[in-house]
Design an enzyme around this catalytic site. Structure first.
Site, PDB file in Angstrom:
ATOM      1  N   LYS A   8      -8.452  -0.788   6.208  1.00  0.00           N
ATOM      2  CA  LYS A   8      -8.782  -1.373   4.900  1.00  0.00           C
ATOM      3  C   LYS A   8      -7.884  -2.569   4.614  1.00  0.00           C
ATOM      4  CE  LYS A   8      -8.270   2.570   2.889  1.00  0.00           C
ATOM      5  NZ  LYS A   8      -8.415   3.938   2.501  1.00  0.00           N
ATOM      6  N   HIS A  24       0.838  -1.201   0.000  1.00  0.00           N
ATOM      7  CA  HIS A  24       0.000   0.000   0.000  1.00  0.00           C
ATOM      8  C   HIS A  24       0.868   1.244   0.000  1.00  0.00           C
ATOM      9  CE1 HIS A  24      -3.725   2.215   0.518  1.00  0.00           C
ATOM     10  NE2 HIS A  24      -3.026   3.035   1.296  1.00  0.00           N
ATOM     11  N   ARG A  62     -13.450  13.732   6.535  1.00  0.00           N
ATOM     12  CA  ARG A  62     -12.115  14.339   6.724  1.00  0.00           C
ATOM     13  C   ARG A  62     -11.759  15.237   5.553  1.00  0.00           C
ATOM     14  NH1 ARG A  62      -8.510   9.467   6.876  1.00  0.00           N
ATOM     15  NH2 ARG A  62      -6.831  10.974   6.945  1.00  0.00           N
ATOM     16  N   ASP A 119     -14.384   3.592   7.193  1.00  0.00           N
ATOM     17  CA  ASP A 119     -13.320   4.388   6.571  1.00  0.00           C
ATOM     18  C   ASP A 119     -13.860   5.256   5.449  1.00  0.00           C
ATOM     19  OD1 ASP A 119     -10.578   5.200   5.888  1.00  0.00           O
ATOM     20  OD2 ASP A 119     -10.991   4.094   4.062  1.00  0.00           O
ATOM     21  N   SER A 140      -7.004   4.727   8.839  1.00  0.00           N
ATOM     22  CA  SER A 140      -7.714   4.601   7.568  1.00  0.00           C
ATOM     23  C   SER A 140      -7.057   3.529   6.692  1.00  0.00           C
ATOM     24  CB  SER A 140      -7.704   5.973   6.865  1.00  0.00           C
ATOM     25  OG  SER A 140      -7.967   5.855   5.499  1.00  0.00           O
TER      26      SER A 140
HETATM   27  N1  URA Z   1      -4.816   6.903   2.013  1.00  0.00           N
HETATM   28  C1  URA Z   1      -5.833   6.363   2.719  1.00  0.00           C
HETATM   29  O1  URA Z   1      -6.324   5.301   2.393  1.00  0.00           O
HETATM   30  N2  URA Z   1      -6.290   7.031   3.785  1.00  0.00           N
HETATM   31  C2  URA Z   1      -5.751   8.204   4.184  1.00  0.00           C
HETATM   32  O2  URA Z   1      -6.206   8.718   5.170  1.00  0.00           O
HETATM   33  C3  URA Z   1      -4.699   8.765   3.434  1.00  0.00           C
HETATM   34  C4  URA Z   1      -4.231   8.074   2.338  1.00  0.00           C
END
Ligand code: URA
Length: 434
Positions: A188, A82, A169, A162, A184
């Site tokens: 995921k 990621h 946000r 999220d 966040s």
């Molecule tokens: N990527 C994400 O998935 N969440 C964030 O808060 C920032 C970048």
């Protein structure tokens, strides 16, 4: 405690308990806590921060609002990668088929769309005609079993908190908070049912964490959350001082990714893709050393099996796999403007945030949740930091479907570049391993 009292407690810098965090997250996701109260909570977190314990509780609470993919009947290690987000960051498109082609590791990748000035893997993949990113959990698992790699978007079941919190946000100036970003991303990723995760934490002018120190803190927090939840997590901190590779956009980033798998990738993009892939091979015990990993990856590219894996992935997800040999299948830009340098000198800086925002203005990203994307739009960079450019030499090509946008954006490109007499070194691609 009431919602009011929990907000007050955080506002005053106190630590929240697991059950208080759980109460807020589940209440907000179900709609019993309104946007205005959750916004106040987010702002309190932004200013007061959170302890490791609180961030872990927040992550767990977010995961619990949905379900965790059960990948236990898939043999072999399940490892994902990621990125915290960047400009021209197409690493996932290269790394996922490349690592899967090496054998022994499954790459279950749940990706996102463009956020703010950063591009999104799903948007890039969807520029391939027919490519489906809306796989069901069953389709995702079946494909993983068959070909060792699947790339899809977040479903309603995967950490739904999220999605809702992120949107809030985005409009309450609470995106760039380490605890909130960490929870966040990790909610995921951990809901994917993976064994391990390799993180690409970006820093520099085009990253959410502009300073190395902050990127370092974010990486530490995500590694710690992973550890507390029994997962192996490794992070590389990589540079976003300039866009990665030479293409920014959707279909043109697909082309650049295919070129990387054909062995023709630009240096910085290949360095980051290979370094992260090495970490995945090491984590999955496919190799013992970095050198072995490097060799295996080079073989996968040179023999063409990595490219074939990408072709297979496109085919499985109903995309037109002929794109591998024929880029004309991708959406084509109607308009093209050449931006030329106004003076001779070395490229000393590229304001990567500005380039990302300009790419969104051009149509590569969305300005509203349901905004339309121009898949053909983008920038083709002819020079990067450290290169010499002569006056009137080509710096950037701006392409797209919308004549006015191409025109307007091309006029703004030069202001993102600093060109000067002094020679500078290109930024290092990999800054730290954690
Ligand atoms: N990527 C994400 O998935 N969440 C964030 O808060 C920032 C970048």
């Amino acid at each position: 405690m009431t919602t009011y009292e929990i907000i007050l407690k955080k506002r005053n810098g106190k630590q929240l308990t697991k059950s208080e965090i759980e109460y807020l997250v589940s209440g907000y996701t179900q709609g019993t806590i309104p946007d205005y109260q959750f916004s106040a909570f987010l702002m309190a977190v932004f200013f007061q921060g959170m302890s490791f314990g609180e961030i872990t509780a927040l992550t767990e609470a977010m995961i619990r609002t949905g379900k965790i993919f059960d990948l236990s009947d898939i043999t072999g290690f399940k490892i994902d990668k990621h990125s915290t987000g960047g400009v021209g960051d197409k690493v996932s498109l290269i790394l996922a088929p490349l690592v899967a082609a090496c054998g022994g590791i499954n790459v279950p990748m749940v990706s996102g769309r463009g956020l703010g000035h950063t591009g999104g893997t799903l948007d890039k993949l969807e520029s391939i005609p027919g490519f489906r990113t809306d796989l069901t959990e069953n389709e995702f698992k079946k494909q993983l079993k068959k070909i060792g790699v699947a790339m899809m978007g977040q479903t309603k079941e995967l950490a739904p908190a999220d999605k809702k919190i992120y949107a809030l946000r985005d409009i309450t100036a609470t995106v760039d908070s380490i605890p909130l970003i960490a929870a966040s991303i990790m909610s995921k990723k951990l809901a994917e049912g993976i064994d391990g995760l390799v993180l690409d934490v970006k820093t520099g002018s085009g990253a959410f964490m502009r300073e190395l120190n902050d990127a370092n803190k974010l990486a530490k927090v995500m590694i710690e959350i992973g550890k507390r939840m029994g997962k192996i997590v490794v992070a590389l901190i990589t540079s976003m001082e300039q866009p990665l590779g030479n293409m920014i956009g959707n279909s043109i980033e697909v082309i650049e990714s295919i070129e990387c798998l054909k062995g023709n990738g630009p240096k910085d993009l290949m360095e980051v893709s290979i370094a992260l892939s090495e970490e995945m091979l090491l984590m999955g015990n496919i190799v013992k050393t970095k050198e072995q990993a490097r060799q295996l990856l080079a073989n996968a590219i040179n023999s063409g099996i990595a490219l074939e894996k990408f072709r297979q992935l496109i085919k499985y997800q109903e995309g037109d796999e002929r794109v591998i040999d024929n880029y004309n299948i991708l959406p084509q830009a109607k308009y093209r403007i050449e931006v030329k340098s106004h003076k001779s000198g070395y490229i000393q800086k590229i304001d990567t945030l500005a380039m990302g925002l300009l790419s969104v203005e051009l149509g590569c990203g969305r300005r509203t949740i349901d905004g339309k994307i121009d898949d053909s739009a983008g920038f083709i960079l002819k020079k990067k930091i450290g290169d010499y450019i002569k006056k009137s030499e080509l710096l950037v090509e701006v392409v797209g479907q919308d004549k006015n946008k191409v025109k307007t954006v091309s006029k703004k490109i030069l202001s993102a570049y600093k060109i000067g007499k002094e020679k500078v070194k290109p930024p290092r691609s990999i800054l730290q391993r954690m």
